[in-house]
Design a protein around this motif. Sequence first.
Motif, PDB file in Angstrom:
ATOM      1  N   TYR A 144       0.830  -1.216   0.000  1.00 57.51           N
ATOM      2  CA  TYR A 144       0.000   0.000   0.000  1.00 57.51           C
ATOM      3  C   TYR A 144       0.860   1.261   0.000  1.00 57.51           C
ATOM      4  O   TYR A 144       0.530   2.253  -0.632  1.00 57.51           O
ATOM      5  CB  TYR A 144      -0.937   0.020   1.209  1.00 57.51           C
ATOM      6  CG  TYR A 144      -1.987  -1.061   1.249  1.00 57.51           C
ATOM      7  CD1 TYR A 144      -2.844  -1.282   0.182  1.00 57.51           C
ATOM      8  CD2 TYR A 144      -2.142  -1.847   2.388  1.00 57.51           C
ATOM      9  CE1 TYR A 144      -3.819  -2.266   0.241  1.00 57.51           C
ATOM     10  CE2 TYR A 144      -3.127  -2.834   2.454  1.00 57.51           C
ATOM     11  CZ  TYR A 144      -3.960  -3.042   1.375  1.00 57.51           C
ATOM     12  OH  TYR A 144      -4.927  -4.005   1.439  1.00 57.51           O
ATOM     13  N   GLY A 147       2.183   1.687  -3.360  1.00 54.89           N
ATOM     14  CA  GLY A 147       1.128   1.754  -4.368  1.00 54.89           C
ATOM     15  C   GLY A 147       1.342   0.753  -5.495  1.00 54.89           C
ATOM     16  O   GLY A 147       1.017   1.026  -6.653  1.00 54.89           O
ATOM     17  N   PRO A 160      -4.836   3.164 -12.525  1.00 55.34           N
ATOM     18  CA  PRO A 160      -5.153   3.698 -11.188  1.00 55.34           C
ATOM     19  C   PRO A 160      -6.513   3.209 -10.677  1.00 55.34           C
ATOM     20  O   PRO A 160      -6.662   2.908  -9.491  1.00 55.34           O
ATOM     21  CB  PRO A 160      -5.165   5.214 -11.406  1.00 55.34           C
ATOM     22  CG  PRO A 160      -4.283   5.433 -12.592  1.00 55.34           C
ATOM     23  CD  PRO A 160      -4.451   4.220 -13.468  1.00 55.34           C
ATOM     24  N   MET A 161      -7.494   3.077 -11.581  1.00 55.56           N
ATOM     25  CA  MET A 161      -8.824   2.639 -11.169  1.00 55.56           C
ATOM     26  C   MET A 161      -8.818   1.174 -10.740  1.00 55.56           C
ATOM     27  O   MET A 161      -9.446   0.802  -9.743  1.00 55.56           O
ATOM     28  CB  MET A 161      -9.808   2.864 -12.324  1.00 55.56           C
ATOM     29  CG  MET A 161     -11.232   2.944 -11.893  1.00 55.56           C
ATOM     30  SD  MET A 161     -11.487   4.243 -10.664  1.00 55.56           S
ATOM     31  CE  MET A 161     -11.877   5.618 -11.730  1.00 55.56           C
ATOM     32  N   TYR A 163      -6.268  -0.440  -9.584  1.00 58.15           N
ATOM     33  CA  TYR A 163      -5.527  -0.512  -8.315  1.00 58.15           C
ATOM     34  C   TYR A 163      -6.419  -0.101  -7.141  1.00 58.15           C
ATOM     35  O   TYR A 163      -6.448  -0.739  -6.090  1.00 58.15           O
ATOM     36  CB  TYR A 163      -4.270   0.364  -8.374  1.00 58.15           C
ATOM     37  CG  TYR A 163      -3.487   0.347  -7.079  1.00 58.15           C
ATOM     38  CD1 TYR A 163      -2.743  -0.776  -6.714  1.00 58.15           C
ATOM     39  CD2 TYR A 163      -3.517   1.436  -6.201  1.00 58.15           C
ATOM     40  CE1 TYR A 163      -2.047  -0.816  -5.506  1.00 58.15           C
ATOM     41  CE2 TYR A 163      -2.825   1.402  -4.998  1.00 58.15           C
ATOM     42  CZ  TYR A 163      -2.093   0.275  -4.652  1.00 58.15           C
ATOM     43  OH  TYR A 163      -1.418   0.240  -3.452  1.00 58.15           O
ATOM     44  N   LYS A 164      -7.171   0.957  -7.349  1.00 58.50           N
ATOM     45  CA  LYS A 164      -8.069   1.454  -6.310  1.00 58.50           C
ATOM     46  C   LYS A 164      -9.115   0.393  -5.938  1.00 58.50           C
ATOM     47  O   LYS A 164      -9.412   0.162  -4.766  1.00 58.50           O
ATOM     48  CB  LYS A 164      -8.791   2.700  -6.869  1.00 58.50           C
ATOM     49  CG  LYS A 164      -9.043   3.794  -5.854  1.00 58.50           C
ATOM     50  CD  LYS A 164      -9.513   5.052  -6.571  1.00 58.50           C
ATOM     51  CE  LYS A 164     -10.217   5.963  -5.605  1.00 58.50           C
ATOM     52  NZ  LYS A 164     -10.688   7.203  -6.234  1.00 58.50           N
ATOM     53  N   LEU A 165      -9.626  -0.240  -6.953  1.00 56.85           N
ATOM     54  CA  LEU A 165     -10.625  -1.288  -6.765  1.00 56.85           C
ATOM     55  C   LEU A 165     -10.021  -2.484  -6.024  1.00 56.85           C
ATOM     56  O   LEU A 165     -10.619  -3.026  -5.087  1.00 56.85           O
ATOM     57  CB  LEU A 165     -11.129  -1.705  -8.154  1.00 56.85           C
ATOM     58  CG  LEU A 165     -12.313  -2.654  -8.288  1.00 56.85           C
ATOM     59  CD1 LEU A 165     -13.517  -2.136  -7.516  1.00 56.85           C
ATOM     60  CD2 LEU A 165     -12.670  -2.810  -9.767  1.00 56.85           C
ATOM     61  N   CYS A 167      -7.443  -2.458  -4.013  1.00 54.88           N
ATOM     62  CA  CYS A 167      -7.172  -2.058  -2.623  1.00 54.88           C
ATOM     63  C   CYS A 167      -8.447  -2.086  -1.787  1.00 54.88           C
ATOM     64  O   CYS A 167      -8.438  -2.569  -0.651  1.00 54.88           O
ATOM     65  CB  CYS A 167      -6.568  -0.656  -2.563  1.00 54.88           C
ATOM     66  SG  CYS A 167      -4.869  -0.629  -3.110  1.00 54.88           S
ATOM     67  N   LEU A 168      -9.521  -1.571  -2.349  1.00 56.25           N
ATOM     68  CA  LEU A 168     -10.792  -1.534  -1.616  1.00 56.25           C
ATOM     69  C   LEU A 168     -11.250  -2.952  -1.261  1.00 56.25           C
ATOM     70  O   LEU A 168     -11.640  -3.230  -0.124  1.00 56.25           O
ATOM     71  CB  LEU A 168     -11.851  -0.825  -2.465  1.00 56.25           C
ATOM     72  CG  LEU A 168     -13.220  -0.620  -1.815  1.00 56.25           C
ATOM     73  CD1 LEU A 168     -13.118   0.314  -0.619  1.00 56.25           C
ATOM     74  CD2 LEU A 168     -14.222  -0.060  -2.813  1.00 56.25           C
ATOM     75  N   GLN A 185     -17.355   4.538  -2.857  1.00 55.03           N
ATOM     76  CA  GLN A 185     -15.970   4.691  -2.392  1.00 55.03           C
ATOM     77  C   GLN A 185     -15.063   5.159  -3.532  1.00 55.03           C
ATOM     78  O   GLN A 185     -14.125   5.904  -3.316  1.00 55.03           O
ATOM     79  CB  GLN A 185     -15.432   3.350  -1.859  1.00 55.03           C
ATOM     80  CG  GLN A 185     -16.085   2.882  -0.575  1.00 55.03           C
ATOM     81  CD  GLN A 185     -15.670   3.701   0.627  1.00 55.03           C
ATOM     82  OE1 GLN A 185     -14.494   3.933   0.849  1.00 55.03           O
ATOM     83  NE2 GLN A 185     -16.639   4.171   1.386  1.00 55.03           N
ATOM     84  N   ILE A 186     -15.335   4.688  -4.725  1.00 54.37           N
ATOM     85  CA  ILE A 186     -14.431   4.980  -5.845  1.00 54.37           C
ATOM     86  C   ILE A 186     -14.770   6.286  -6.547  1.00 54.37           C
ATOM     87  O   ILE A 186     -13.893   7.080  -6.846  1.00 54.37           O
ATOM     88  CB  ILE A 186     -14.392   3.784  -6.822  1.00 54.37           C
ATOM     89  CG1 ILE A 186     -13.665   2.626  -6.124  1.00 54.37           C
ATOM     90  CG2 ILE A 186     -13.669   4.144  -8.126  1.00 54.37           C
ATOM     91  CD1 ILE A 186     -13.461   1.402  -6.947  1.00 54.37           C
ATOM     92  N   TRP A 187     -16.042   6.521  -6.796  1.00 56.86           N
ATOM     93  CA  TRP A 187     -16.416   7.749  -7.511  1.00 56.86           C
ATOM     94  C   TRP A 187     -17.117   8.776  -6.629  1.00 56.86           C
ATOM     95  O   TRP A 187     -17.463   9.849  -7.085  1.00 56.86           O
ATOM     96  CB  TRP A 187     -17.323   7.409  -8.708  1.00 56.86           C
ATOM     97  CG  TRP A 187     -16.585   6.693  -9.784  1.00 56.86           C
ATOM     98  CD1 TRP A 187     -15.637   7.233 -10.615  1.00 56.86           C
ATOM     99  CD2 TRP A 187     -16.715   5.309 -10.152  1.00 56.86           C
ATOM    100  NE1 TRP A 187     -15.171   6.251 -11.464  1.00 56.86           N
ATOM    101  CE2 TRP A 187     -15.802   5.063 -11.208  1.00 56.86           C
ATOM    102  CE3 TRP A 187     -17.499   4.261  -9.689  1.00 56.86           C
ATOM    103  CZ2 TRP A 187     -15.662   3.827 -11.802  1.00 56.86           C
ATOM    104  CZ3 TRP A 187     -17.358   3.013 -10.288  1.00 56.86           C
ATOM    105  CH2 TRP A 187     -16.449   2.806 -11.327  1.00 56.86           C
TER     106      TRP A 187
END
Length: 232
Positions: A144, A147, A160-161, A163-165, A167-168, A185-187
Amino acid sequence: MNTKNRILVIEDDKQIRKLMMTSLKSNGYEVECVSTGEAGILALTGQKTDIILLDLGLPDMDGVALIKEVRQWCQAPIIVVSARGEDADKIAALDSGADDYLTKPFSLDELMARIRVAQRRIINAESADETGMEFTNGNLLIDYAAGVAYLDNKELSLTPMEYKLLCLLSKNVGKVLTYTFITGQIWGNSLDSDVATLRVFMASLRKKIEKDTAHPEYIQTHIGTGYRMLKL
Ligand code: CA
């Protein structure tokens, strides 16, 4: 040596309560059963509880209201076991803070499997506290702090999207996340169109982390409800 996990059953149906009590005990759990929401809350404030099994239709309060109240001060996994099988009911319970949802009639094997998932989530949350900034699950590793995510020791090339998903999902491993929760959480909002977009991102993420996207190992789909990362 594991200490016994303590399970609280909140269920007003006497037959189901008895069935759960017997099978949980024979599987080595310590069990307390109550038949009302109020008694459930009281039991939770009294003693350390590892996992909660909750019926939604209780005589004195609605299970969803109980989840909302309990979630303010208790992080124990909540598995809803309810006759309400509609997506809207599942989503309301999950969005209020339940971890999982099982529809009645249920099989005892399925119930035990869901409990094991919840147990792994507890263990994972504890080890995450110790290691802090790293997450490992099977052959997946997420750093984390840097990244960066790795699969089989190879760096994954994620947008990036994606990765964000990832991580969540990893930060909530073992828990079913609803579409509304994820898109929120994402948008920061949750429109129907975001759910379609989410499916596209999920498909591309899966291509990168799953060996066989038709039989995903890491990310499970809950049709009409959302997604869950399994603890391997
Ligand atoms: Ca009931």
